[in-house]
Design an enzyme around this catalytic site. Structure first.
Site, PDB file in Angstrom:
ATOM      1  N   ASN A  51       0.767  -1.234   0.114  1.00  0.00           N
ATOM      2  CA  ASN A  51       0.055   0.066  -0.140  1.00  0.00           C
ATOM      3  C   ASN A  51       0.913   1.147  -0.298  1.00  0.00           C
ATOM      4  OD1 ASN A  51      -2.268  -1.620   0.013  1.00  0.00           O
ATOM      5  ND2 ASN A  51      -2.643  -1.250   2.283  1.00  0.00           N
ATOM      6  N   ARG A 369     -11.634  -4.262 -14.269  1.00  0.00           N
ATOM      7  CA  ARG A 369     -10.396  -5.036 -13.692  1.00  0.00           C
ATOM      8  C   ARG A 369     -10.640  -6.603 -14.267  1.00  0.00           C
ATOM      9  NH1 ARG A 369      -6.733  -1.781 -11.502  1.00  0.00           N
ATOM     10  NH2 ARG A 369      -7.660  -0.165 -10.085  1.00  0.00           N
ATOM     11  N   ARG A 399      -6.096   1.760 -13.426  1.00  0.00           N
ATOM     12  CA  ARG A 399      -4.696   1.831 -13.091  1.00  0.00           C
ATOM     13  C   ARG A 399      -4.060   0.593 -12.666  1.00  0.00           C
ATOM     14  NH1 ARG A 399      -4.608   5.503  -8.560  1.00  0.00           N
ATOM     15  NH2 ARG A 399      -4.310   7.294  -9.955  1.00  0.00           N
ATOM     16  N   HIS A 429     -16.538   3.048 -14.418  1.00  0.00           N
ATOM     17  CA  HIS A 429     -16.504   2.129 -13.240  1.00  0.00           C
ATOM     18  C   HIS A 429     -17.739   1.258 -13.052  1.00  0.00           C
ATOM     19  CE1 HIS A 429     -15.262   1.731  -8.750  1.00  0.00           C
ATOM     20  NE2 HIS A 429     -14.119   1.288  -9.499  1.00  0.00           N
ATOM     21  N   TYR A 462     -12.318 -10.194  -1.900  1.00  0.00           N
ATOM     22  CA  TYR A 462     -13.163  -8.901  -1.708  1.00  0.00           C
ATOM     23  C   TYR A 462     -14.462  -9.369  -1.468  1.00  0.00           C
ATOM     24  CZ  TYR A 462      -9.492  -5.975  -4.261  1.00  0.00           C
ATOM     25  OH  TYR A 462      -8.219  -5.718  -4.341  1.00  0.00           O
ATOM     26  N   ARG A 563     -14.001   1.838   4.820  1.00  0.00           N
ATOM     27  CA  ARG A 563     -12.658   1.243   5.042  1.00  0.00           C
ATOM     28  C   ARG A 563     -11.406   2.001   4.898  1.00  0.00           C
ATOM     29  NH1 ARG A 563     -11.813  -1.769   0.008  1.00  0.00           N
ATOM     30  NH2 ARG A 563     -10.040  -0.377  -0.285  1.00  0.00           N
ATOM     31  N   HIS A 591     -15.307  -4.283   0.327  1.00  0.00           N
ATOM     32  CA  HIS A 591     -15.436  -3.535  -0.979  1.00  0.00           C
ATOM     33  C   HIS A 591     -16.589  -3.057  -1.293  1.00  0.00           C
ATOM     34  CE1 HIS A 591     -14.999  -3.377  -5.252  1.00  0.00           C
ATOM     35  NE2 HIS A 591     -13.588  -2.826  -4.987  1.00  0.00           N
TER      36      HIS A 591
END
Length: 690
Positions: A51, A369, A399, A429, A462, A563, A591
């Site tokens: 991270n 993704r 990304r 998204h 997730y 989160r 998530h």
């Protein structure tokens, strides 16, 4: 965490980057929890490190760029934030090192595992280390002499040693040596006399420097790495082939400006100065770290004992017989999946049935993704080859997933899939799939709308929510949105879609959330039942935060589960007295996004892809969707209730942006929400409709 606060329109906000560091600190807290199995604690250390690397690749360059453009008070404020970021990271890294040395290493020793960490190489493994180096590691060693004329380009997050040597004539020479962790395992494992030794590749290279420089005296050898700006810097508007442009930019990603020089303490000041010049580090933050860098590699430690891992939890499979059509079942009633508590089998089956069902004519999907070995993309390829019309929107600007998404878009296009590739200046998204299926003389719309990506790999860890529905009115709006996406352009005033069910970014999402909050404000002021419960990953947008502050001032009770980034200051007198913020870190990554509005006793519930970040609200197409089925609404309520009751893995965020452990009352049962949700879903599946 003594967070900097920002004042805007009379309201106070946490700085987003300082808030993010608070989240990463919570990850670090999990690494020191005695109740967490040993290897899982080590994985949390790895996650923290990974991270932080991304933070220095993305956020620090953005802040530094803003500072260079700013002047006066704004420049001073940005300098203060960057300084606080630096101070917090230094403190966290010190804590990181203490967790390893004081807690993890002794625990490993108790299990006859010796991780050689910042110590002399044990005598008993010297010969094995020599053999391994000369037969394996030496193949990949690169040696670069450093002098006043050297201009060496250090690769992003690559491990290096700076070695100072002295000849017999007392001449000093410096060398940069690569640590080849991209070619050889970061850890070498050898078992001897019932003890398992784990040795860093870095230490193996250091131990064998006399083999590299046999005629020189080794004065010092210190590790370092450079982190570089990872932004692709695509212009908002351009002409030409987008995929080709992104591919060329990906190749340049690791060539970005240096943002951080992380070095082992003890490097002489004159050596640091020399590296600053020859590595072109004038704009980088110089930060002392530990002896080892890239500790995200800790996740690859070869520790496979079952006692070191989390115990298995139940995962529920949607019980639909193979002789029954999933599509027919969806048309009978809505289905709500909660992976990873549910397996991903039903989602894969959705796409597989669409590929082979003779009644299916058209398939629409958005992919943000894509899994590396995507069975979903493979099913879409099969569908196209089977003569179905398949339209897939692939977001090429996701990304760090750009290359993989481009790879799959090429494969699908070659198979006959119509690929819609990104919209300049706008990310898509939303997580949508729509199947058109002939049913007699009519056509059924069957949809799959989710809070997370259609990615069977990340679905294992997730937590998300996936609605399978035949709601014709809702899915007609999904089809209208796909027709808009086909145009590959930003929305203009002419692109009006009157969404009644969906909340869609760039159309009605922010406005509709404001209306829903306003209704709770009016109910509270009228003495009617009111309340807001929201769960998402990140909260930044000041317009929506300001509206939540207004609701709190009107007496609306607001419970939030956030989160990561949280710019809202909870519990501030006169501004946010009725707002509480909970953060949950456990074995799964939280998530899913959930939005519950009390609505005078007739609660409205939305799930969706949208956080309340500036990027999600203003620069992305997001979709949030309503849950209409009463039983499924009750299920969502139960999940959120368990999470708000969590007194094991949850912390609350206070007015200083600190992670505060809950106060356990005497006699109160322990509630670990993720485990409780897994049990709840399993019980529902065994006792009736899922």
């Amino acid at each position: 965490m003594n967070s900097l606060l920002k004042q805007t329109n009379g309201y106070t906000f946490f700085d987003r980057d300082v808030s993010w560091l608070s989240f990463n600190e919570r990850v670090l807290m999990e690494a020191e929890r005695v109740a967490v199995p040993l290897m899982e604690r080590i994985r949390f250390l790895s996650i923290y490190s990974s991270n932080l690397d991304e933070f220095y690749r993305v956020r620090v360059p953005a802040m530094a760029a803003l500072k260079r453009l700013a002047a006066g008070k704004e420049r001073k404020a940005l300098s203060a934030i960057l300084q606080q970021v630096h101070d917090v990271v230094i403190r966290q890294q010190k804590h990181f090192g203490e967790i390893i040395t004081v807690q993890i290493l002794p625990l490993l020793r108790q299990h006859a595992i010796h991780l050689v960490y910042n110590e002399l190489m044990p005598q008993c493994i010297h010969e094995a280390i020599r053999q391994y180096f000369i037969h394996t590691v030496a193949t990949f060693i690169h040696i670069v002499p450093v002098n006043g004329e050297t201009h060496f380009f250090s690769e992003n997050n690559r491990l290096y040693l700076i070695v100072s040597t002295r000849t017999r004539k007392k001449a000093t020479q410096h060398y940069i040596i690569t640590i080849p962790s991209d070619s050889v395992s970061r850890f070498y494992r050898i078992k001897l006399n019932d003890v398992t030794y784990l040795v860093f590749l870095d230490d193996i290279v250091k131990f064998n420097l006399d083999k590299i420089f046999p005629d020189k005296e080794i004065i010092s050898a210190n590790s370092f790495k450079i982190t570089r700006d990872s932004e692709l810097n695509l212009e908002d508007e351009f002409t030409g082939n987008l995929a080709r442009k992104i591919e060329s930019k990906i190749a340049e990603r690791d060539l970005g400006l240096a943002t951080r020089f992380l070095f082992e303490p003890g490097i002489p000041a004159n050596t640091v100065s020399m590296l600053r010049d020859c590595l072109d580090l004038k704009d980088a933050t110089f930060m002392p770290g530990g002896m080892y860098h890239n500790l995200k590699d800790l996740s690859s430690l070869p520790l496979h004992d079952a006692d070191f891992q989390y115990e298995p939890w139940p995962r529920t499979t949607l019980a639909i017989p193979t002789d029954t059509s999933l599509f027919e079942t969806i048309c009978q009633h809505d289905i709500l999946l909660h992976p990873p508590y549910h397996t991903y089998d039903a989602v894969l089956r959705f796409f597989n049935e669409a590929a082979i069902d003779a009644s299916v004519t058209t398939i629409y999907v958005t992919l943000y993704r894509v899994a590396n070995d995507s069975r979903i993309a493979s099913a879409l390829i099969s569908a196209a080859k089977n003569g179905k019309k398949v339209i897939v929107f692939v977001e090429l600007k996701a990304r760090f997933d750009e290359a993989n998404n481009i790879k799959w878009s090429k494969k699908m296009r070659a198979a006959g899939v119509r690929i819609i590739e990104s919209i300049p200046g706008l990310k898509v998204h939303a997580k949508l799939a729509l199947v058109l299926r002939k049913h007699g003389k009519s056509t059924d719309l069957i949809g799959l709308i989710a809070t997370g990506n259609f990615n069977e790999s990340t679905a294992r860890y997730y937590t998300d929510h996936i609605l399978m529905t035949c709601n014709k009115a809702m899915l007609a709006e999904v089809e209208l949105l796909f027709n808009f996406l086909k145009k590959r352009k930003k929305r203009t005033k002419k692109d009006r879609i009157d969404f009644k069910h969906l909340l869609v970014g760039h159309f009605n999402l922010q406005e509709r959330f404001i209306e829903l909050i306003d209704r709770e404000i009016n109910n509270a002021r009228s003495g009617l039942p009111s309340g807001i419960t929201i769960k998402f990953n990140n909260l930044e947008d000041k317009v929506l935060i300001g509206k939540l502050y207004e609701a709190s001032q009107a007496g609306v009770r607001i419970s939030m589960i956030v989160r990561g980034i949280c710019c809202l200051v909870p519990g501030a007198k006169g501004m946010s007295d009725t707002i509480t913020i909970t953060r949950i870190i456990d074995r799964y990554l939280e998530h899913g996004r959930i939005f519950i509005f009390e609505n005078n006793g007739d609660a409205e519930i939305y799930l969706g892809s949208a956080d309340w970040m500036n990027r999600n609200i203003y620069r992305r197409i997001e979709v949030c969707f309503p849950v209409y089925d009463a039983a499924l609404k009750g299920e969502v309520h139960e999940i959120v209730k368990l999470q708000l009751a969590d007194n094991t893995q949850a912390v609350t965020i206070d007015a200083h942006c600190s992670n505060c452990a809950p106060v356990c009352r005497e006699g109160e049962d322990d509630v670990r929400s993720q485990r409780a949700i897994a049990n709840m879903i399993q019980q529902k599946a065994s006792g009736g409709r899922s």
